[in-house]
Design an enzyme around this catalytic site. Structure first.
Site, PDB file in Angstrom:
ATOM      1  N   ARG A   1      11.203  -1.010  12.283  1.00  0.00           N
ATOM      2  CA  ARG A   1       9.901  -1.175  12.926  1.00  0.00           C
ATOM      3  C   ARG A   1       9.895  -2.414  13.802  1.00  0.00           C
ATOM      4  NH1 ARG A   1       5.136  -0.438   8.547  1.00  0.00           N
ATOM      5  NH2 ARG A   1       4.069  -1.630  10.179  1.00  0.00           N
TER       6      ARG A   1
ATOM      7  N   ARG B   1      11.748  -6.698   5.016  1.00  0.00           N
ATOM      8  CA  ARG B   1      11.682  -5.261   5.261  1.00  0.00           C
ATOM      9  C   ARG B   1      12.177  -4.930   6.661  1.00  0.00           C
ATOM     10  NH1 ARG B   1       5.669  -2.705   4.956  1.00  0.00           N
ATOM     11  NH2 ARG B   1       5.392  -3.418   7.092  1.00  0.00           N
TER      12      ARG B   1
ATOM     13  N   ARG C   1      -0.881  -9.540  12.963  1.00  0.00           N
ATOM     14  CA  ARG C   1      -1.356  -8.420  12.133  1.00  0.00           C
ATOM     15  C   ARG C   1      -2.207  -8.942  10.981  1.00  0.00           C
ATOM     16  NH1 ARG C   1       4.330  -5.935  11.102  1.00  0.00           N
ATOM     17  NH2 ARG C   1       3.334  -4.659   9.510  1.00  0.00           N
TER      18      ARG C   1
ATOM     19  N   ARG D   1      -9.840   0.528   8.812  1.00  0.00           N
ATOM     20  CA  ARG D   1      -9.437  -0.840   9.138  1.00  0.00           C
ATOM     21  C   ARG D   1     -10.493  -1.577   9.951  1.00  0.00           C
ATOM     22  NH1 ARG D   1      -3.487   0.008   8.817  1.00  0.00           N
ATOM     23  NH2 ARG D   1      -2.404  -1.933   9.221  1.00  0.00           N
TER      24      ARG D   1
ATOM     25  N   LYS E   1       0.826  -1.214   0.000  1.00  0.00           N
ATOM     26  CA  LYS E   1       0.000   0.000   0.000  1.00  0.00           C
ATOM     27  C   LYS E   1       0.861   1.265   0.000  1.00  0.00           C
ATOM     28  CE  LYS E   1      -2.191  -1.120   3.871  1.00  0.00           C
ATOM     29  NZ  LYS E   1      -1.643  -2.438   4.252  1.00  0.00           N
TER      30      LYS E   1
HETATM   31  P1  ADP Z   1       1.001  -2.448   7.944  1.00  0.00           P
HETATM   32  O1  ADP Z   1      -0.023  -2.185   6.876  1.00  0.00           O
HETATM   33  O2  ADP Z   1       2.318  -2.922   7.412  1.00  0.00           O
HETATM   34  O3  ADP Z   1       0.507  -3.302   9.072  1.00  0.00           O
HETATM   35  P2  ADP Z   1       0.712   0.256   9.033  1.00  0.00           P
HETATM   36  O4  ADP Z   1       1.821   1.205   8.996  1.00  0.00           O
HETATM   37  O5  ADP Z   1      -0.474   0.528   8.179  1.00  0.00           O
HETATM   38  O6  ADP Z   1       1.403  -1.116   8.638  1.00  0.00           O
HETATM   39  O7  ADP Z   1       0.192   0.039  10.529  1.00  0.00           O
HETATM   40  C1  ADP Z   1       1.049  -0.254  11.591  1.00  0.00           C
HETATM   41  C2  ADP Z   1       0.255  -0.391  12.897  1.00  0.00           C
HETATM   42  O8  ADP Z   1      -0.351   0.875  13.206  1.00  0.00           O
HETATM   43  C3  ADP Z   1      -0.903  -1.385  12.870  1.00  0.00           C
HETATM   44  O9  ADP Z   1      -0.493  -2.709  13.143  1.00  0.00           O
HETATM   45  C4  ADP Z   1      -1.791  -0.810  13.979  1.00  0.00           C
HETATM   46  O10 ADP Z   1      -1.294  -1.123  15.259  1.00  0.00           O
HETATM   47  C5  ADP Z   1      -1.635   0.692  13.791  1.00  0.00           C
HETATM   48  N1  ADP Z   1      -2.665   1.232  12.878  1.00  0.00           N
HETATM   49  C6  ADP Z   1      -2.441   1.814  11.671  1.00  0.00           C
HETATM   50  N2  ADP Z   1      -3.597   2.200  11.102  1.00  0.00           N
HETATM   51  C7  ADP Z   1      -4.584   1.842  11.960  1.00  0.00           C
HETATM   52  C8  ADP Z   1      -6.000   1.946  11.919  1.00  0.00           C
HETATM   53  N3  ADP Z   1      -6.663   2.489  10.877  1.00  0.00           N
HETATM   54  N4  ADP Z   1      -6.704   1.487  12.989  1.00  0.00           N
HETATM   55  C9  ADP Z   1      -6.087   0.931  14.040  1.00  0.00           C
HETATM   56  N5  ADP Z   1      -4.755   0.779  14.128  1.00  0.00           N
HETATM   57  C10 ADP Z   1      -4.003   1.227  13.098  1.00  0.00           C
END
Ligand code: ADP
Length: 195
Positions: A134, A128, A146, A89, A14
């Site tokens: 991270r 990654r 996740r 999400r 994404k």
């Molecule tokens: P990825 O898509 O690789 O899991 P992100 O950077 O989108 O990584 O998200 C990392 C973390 O941030 C998620 O595992 C969650 O803990 C938090 N997070 C991000 N966006 C949301 C969201 N819309 N709602 C709840 N938690 C979120």
């Protein structure tokens, strides 16, 4: 405005595709994950609250996420479009986004699912993790959590947009260039209707 949701499990590409879309269309890119990481790096109260959820691979609670997202959208009233990356999400987040778009006399034009199977995701994210810095990219069990959270809480959001005729699926295991071409084809087709 032309607003896109980039949708898919963690590690589906994404962020990469959002970057390419920003270069081409000058859209505003909103990544809730990036926003949380920024808060975390500045050690703000919001960052501290988010950290325990993120490190364990769980979703940050909806109230917190929604308030942060709404603030960012409100800061940018005059953009040609927004790419939502990692939001919504959950179903409540999708409902909130709907309200937010309506308040702006705007709408979501397309949701694009980058579909990738779980073993590819684990391999990609562990790779990654060597450079991303991270904490949530380092352990396989956190990555699988996740993914499971995506399946359980996030994937129903696809159906919400599918019923509106706005959901599209792209094979996210293709190369970034190939995925980008598919997204361009979707957006090209959609934008004739709504730009
Ligand atoms: P990825 O898509 O690789 O899991 P992100 O950077 O989108 O990584 O998200 C990392 C973390 O941030 C998620 O595992 C969650 O803990 C938090 N997070 C991000 N966006 C949301 C969201 N819309 N709602 C709840 N938690 C979120």
């Amino acid at each position: 405005m032309y607003n896109i949701i980039l949708f898919g499990p963690p590690g589906s590409g994404k962020g990469t595709q959002a970057g390419l879309l920003v270069d081409k269309h000058n859209f505003l890119h909103i990544s809730t994950g990036d926003m949380f990481r920024e808060e975390l790096s500045r050690n703000t109260p919001l960052g501290k609250e988010a950290r325990s959820y993120m490190d364990a691979g769980h979703l940050v609670p909806d109230e917190v996420t929604i308030a942060m997202l709404r603030k960012r959208v409100d800061q940018h009233p005059d953009v040609p479009g927004i790419i939502f990356d990692g939001f919504p999400r959950t179903d409540p987040q999708a409902a909130e986004l709907n309200d937010l778009m309506r308040e702006r006399d705007s709408q979501i034009n397309a949701l694009i699912l980058l579909d990738v199977e779980v073993d590819t995701i684990v391999t990609r994210i562990l790779g990654r993790g060597a450079t991303s810095g991270r904490a949530d990219d380092l352990k396989e069990d956190v990555i699988r959590t996740r993914y499971e959270n995506f399946v359980n809480y996030t994937s129903p959001v696809y159906d919400f947009y599918d019923e509106l005729g706005l959901a599209h699926r792209v094979d996210g295991s293709l190369t970034p260039e190939e995925v980008s071409r598919e997204i361009d084809a979707i957006i090209g087709r959609e934008s004739k209707d709504s730009l």
